[in-house]
Scaffold this active site. Structure first.
Site: not given
Ligand code: VGL
Ligand code: ZN
Length: 218
Positions: A14, A62, A116, A161
């Site tokens: 991410d 979402h 994802k 994540c």
């Molecule tokens: C993430 C919170 C919401 C991450 C993704 O990438 O850690 N954290 N969506």
């Protein structure tokens, strides 16, 4: 330490605009992961390793967005599929600038992009399983087909994540290493980063600096 690059995957989690300074869910210093990840991906790729990047890729409205429930970011709710879902600001919506990879991230060595969080009614922190902890993203199959034995993980965020991906990787039987200087944390709720690191160490997930990981290729 010695790593066999041919059986190793570097998993970059991410590294997207919304998690970097100025983004919708900005993580302190999030963009600091870019440089060490670029060094690792280049070196590992050149030795024959596989490089993957994950991309948080949410629908509009979402279920993980506070705005979808008239609640505030940081509130925690039970959804039909997930108990204890943390609610976030609207982030990483499919096709938006915030969902794009940080422009400094070198995508050239990347052969797998694993999206994802694209099911509207369920979040996915881990790159292996969605937050019901059952629905596969398919990444495991990819790794098995490639004969991967070791997964090196870096990116954002240490306490979400990165954490869930590392824990699942280890549970699935992969030797799992976190690149300790290539991760940054949300830090919410207080103590989440420290707790996540402690839990990963407890599970015998290894922590090595990117310098140590580069050395392991020699
Ligand atoms: C993430 C919170 C919401 C991450 C993704 O990438 O850690 N954290 N969506
Ligand atoms: Zn998300």
């Amino acid at each position: 330490m010695n790593l066999d690059a041919a059986k190793t995957l570097l998993l970059m989690i991410d590294v997207q605009n919304d998690f970097c300074p100025g983004g919708a869910l900005a993580v302190n210093d999030g963009d600091a992961v870019v440089q060490p990840l670029n060094m690792l991906s280049r070196a590992f790729y050149e030795k024959g390793a596989r490089i993957a990047a994950t991309q948080d890729w949410h629908t509009e409205g979402h279920i993980s967005f506070a705005s979808s429930h008239n609640k505030n970011p940081g509130d925690i709710i039970d959804t039909p599929l997930v108990k204890g879902q943390v609610l976030w600001p609207c982030h990483c919506v499919q096709g938006t600038k915030g969902a794009e990879f940080h422009s400094g991230l070198d995508l050239r060595p990347v052969s797998i992009i694993n999206r994802k969080g694209y099911h509207k009614d369920i979040d996915s922190y881990s790159s292996f399983f969605e937050n019901d902890r059952k629905t596969s993203t398919g990444l495991e199959g990819w790794l098995r087909c490639l004969g991967i034995e070791t997964v090196i993980i870096g990116g954002i965020a240490t306490d979400y994540c990165v954490f869930y991906s590392a824990m699942d990787s280890k549970s699935l039987g992969f030797k799992t290493i976190v690149a300790s200087d290539a991760i940054r944390a949300v830090g919410f709720p207080a103590g989440s980063a420290e707790n996540a690191v402690a839990a990963m160490k407890e599970k015998e997930i290894e922590f090595h600096t990117s310098a140590e990981l580069l050395d392991s290729l020699k």
